[in-house]
Design a protein around this motif. Structure first.
Motif, PDB file in Angstrom:
ATOM      1  N   ALA A  76       2.814   1.697  -3.274  1.00 26.00           N
ATOM      2  CA  ALA A  76       1.908   1.924  -4.546  1.00 26.00           C
ATOM      3  C   ALA A  76       1.571   3.401  -4.262  1.00 26.00           C
ATOM      4  O   ALA A  76       1.242   4.002  -5.332  1.00 26.00           O
ATOM      5  N   GLY A  96      -1.736  -2.968  -3.413  1.00 24.64           N
ATOM      6  CA  GLY A  96      -1.679  -1.964  -4.779  1.00 24.64           C
ATOM      7  C   GLY A  96      -2.878  -1.191  -5.020  1.00 24.64           C
ATOM      8  O   GLY A  96      -2.738  -0.040  -5.345  1.00 24.64           O
ATOM      9  N   TYR A  97      -4.103  -1.823  -4.898  1.00 28.08           N
ATOM     10  CA  TYR A  97      -5.312  -1.294  -5.151  1.00 28.08           C
ATOM     11  C   TYR A  97      -5.505  -0.033  -4.219  1.00 28.08           C
ATOM     12  O   TYR A  97      -5.816   1.165  -4.407  1.00 28.08           O
ATOM     13  N   GLY A 131       3.729   5.124  -6.307  1.00 28.34           N
ATOM     14  CA  GLY A 131       3.873   4.726  -7.722  1.00 28.34           C
ATOM     15  C   GLY A 131       5.085   3.619  -7.993  1.00 28.34           C
ATOM     16  O   GLY A 131       5.368   3.605  -9.201  1.00 28.34           O
ATOM     17  N   GLU A 181      -3.188   3.008  -4.777  1.00 26.24           N
ATOM     18  CA  GLU A 181      -3.611   3.761  -6.028  1.00 26.24           C
ATOM     19  C   GLU A 181      -4.860   4.527  -5.642  1.00 26.24           C
ATOM     20  O   GLU A 181      -4.904   5.725  -6.046  1.00 26.24           O
ATOM     21  N   LYS A 182      -5.689   3.993  -4.843  1.00 25.22           N
ATOM     22  CA  LYS A 182      -6.801   4.777  -4.085  1.00 25.22           C
ATOM     23  C   LYS A 182      -6.458   5.760  -3.233  1.00 25.22           C
ATOM     24  O   LYS A 182      -7.150   6.870  -3.599  1.00 25.22           O
ATOM     25  N   GLN A 234       3.032  12.817  -4.507  1.00 22.98           N
ATOM     26  CA  GLN A 234       3.626  11.755  -4.722  1.00 22.98           C
ATOM     27  C   GLN A 234       5.243  11.903  -4.440  1.00 22.98           C
ATOM     28  O   GLN A 234       5.791  11.149  -3.961  1.00 22.98           O
ATOM     29  N   MET A 240      -3.748   7.336  -3.328  1.00 24.08           N
ATOM     30  CA  MET A 240      -2.900   8.443  -4.054  1.00 24.08           C
ATOM     31  C   MET A 240      -3.689   9.338  -4.730  1.00 24.08           C
ATOM     32  O   MET A 240      -3.460  10.444  -4.889  1.00 24.08           O
ATOM     33  N   HIS A 241      -4.966   8.938  -5.220  1.00 23.97           N
ATOM     34  CA  HIS A 241      -5.867   9.705  -5.829  1.00 23.97           C
ATOM     35  C   HIS A 241      -6.527  11.013  -5.020  1.00 23.97           C
ATOM     36  O   HIS A 241      -7.409  11.529  -5.570  1.00 23.97           O
ATOM     37  N   THR A 294       0.592  -1.091   0.026  1.00 20.30           N
ATOM     38  CA  THR A 294      -0.028   0.065   0.043  1.00 20.30           C
ATOM     39  C   THR A 294       0.929   1.209  -0.093  1.00 20.30           C
ATOM     40  O   THR A 294       0.561   2.152  -0.825  1.00 20.30           O
ATOM     41  N   ALA A 319      -0.712  -3.312 -15.623  1.00 21.62           N
ATOM     42  CA  ALA A 319      -0.136  -1.986 -16.200  1.00 21.62           C
ATOM     43  C   ALA A 319       0.727  -2.319 -17.395  1.00 21.62           C
ATOM     44  O   ALA A 319       0.375  -1.602 -18.558  1.00 21.62           O
TER      45      ALA A 319
END
Length: 247
Positions: free
Chosen positions: A20, A209-210, A23, A213-214, A222, A216-217, A17, A59
């Motif tokens: 990710a 990883g999921y 990135g 990414e969530k 970053q 991160m948004h 987590t 990816a």
């Protein structure tokens, strides 16, 4: 035994987590942390390589179907890295563990330094194809021996040598899962796999990883996360150094 699987699941979920969010893949951390939890270095490398494969495959496939790959650029890297990553993995069984651990420490320190201080500026203009073959061979061998993805290192070197950053990013993301899987299959030839543990950490890495990414948004910086990751890698390297010099 159930406690151990929960422990590895939790550790993998945390690092996957966290990394990710920046990135990047978590293999470089997991291959260093698993031995601290009592796992053998060989099995740790194999587990980290499969985690890297499963977490980066989507990816890679997406970039292929989106038509963003420059195959003239990617092909030399693909050929050399696919050949040399399994070779590095195979010969790692004949290298003393302490030497491999010191190599991993150097890799951690280089990766951490790139995270903290790296600026995406070309320092040269070596865009010849033979450079791509050489880079693929060197990074592939190191990645196979140490059980790491090597994507961050390869990406940084490509940009430093003057290759287009976007083209390099697409190319590296396409290559890494296949090279990691090739090394993982090679490790299976001489490592006794714990398949339950492999499934355990793979599921944790995919969930991590999921989640990363969530998160991160949510507009988190970053660059700040990458600096935190760099500090974590420095801490892991320091702990490994202390363990090696005091053992």
């Amino acid at each position: 035994m159930m406690y151990e699987y929960l422990l590895y699941f939790g550790v993998t979920l945390f690092f996957s987590t966290f990394f990710a969010m920046g990135g990047v893949g978590s293999a470089v951390a997991l291959v260093s942390v698993f031995p601290m939890l009592g796992q053998s270095f060989e099995l740790s490398r194999a587990l980290a390589l499969f985690v890297n494969t499963s977490s980066t495959l989507s990816a890679s496939v997406m970039n292929f179907y989106r038509g963003v790959l420059d195959f003239k650029f990617v092909l030399p890297l693909v050929l050399s890295i696919l050949i040399f990553t399994p070779i590095g993995a195979y010969f790692s069984q004949y290298v003393d563990h302490k030497i491999l651990m010191w190599m991993l420490i150097v890799f951690l320190l280089v990766s951490a330094t790139l995270m903290l201080f790296y600026k995406k500026e070309a320092k040269a203009q070596y865009t010849k194809r033979w450079i791509l073959y050489l880079l693929g061979a060197v990074v592939g061998t190191i990645s196979g021996m140490l059980g790491v993805g090597g994507g961050a290192l390869l990406m940084s070197l490509l940009i430093l040598l003057g290759f287009d950053a976007k083209k390099a990013a697409y190319g590296v993301s396409f290559i890494i899962p296949f090279s990691s899987f090739g090394a993982f299959v090679t490790y299976l030839q001489f490592v006794k796999m714990d398949w339950i543990l492999l499934a355990d950490v793979t599921v944790a890495a995919l969930i991590g990883g999921y989640l990363g990414e969530k998160i991160m948004h949510f507009k988190l910086s970053q660059s700040q996360i990458k600096k935190l990751i760099g500090l974590v890698l420095y801490l892991i390297a320091t702990k490994m150094i202390l363990k090696l010099v005091t053992s």
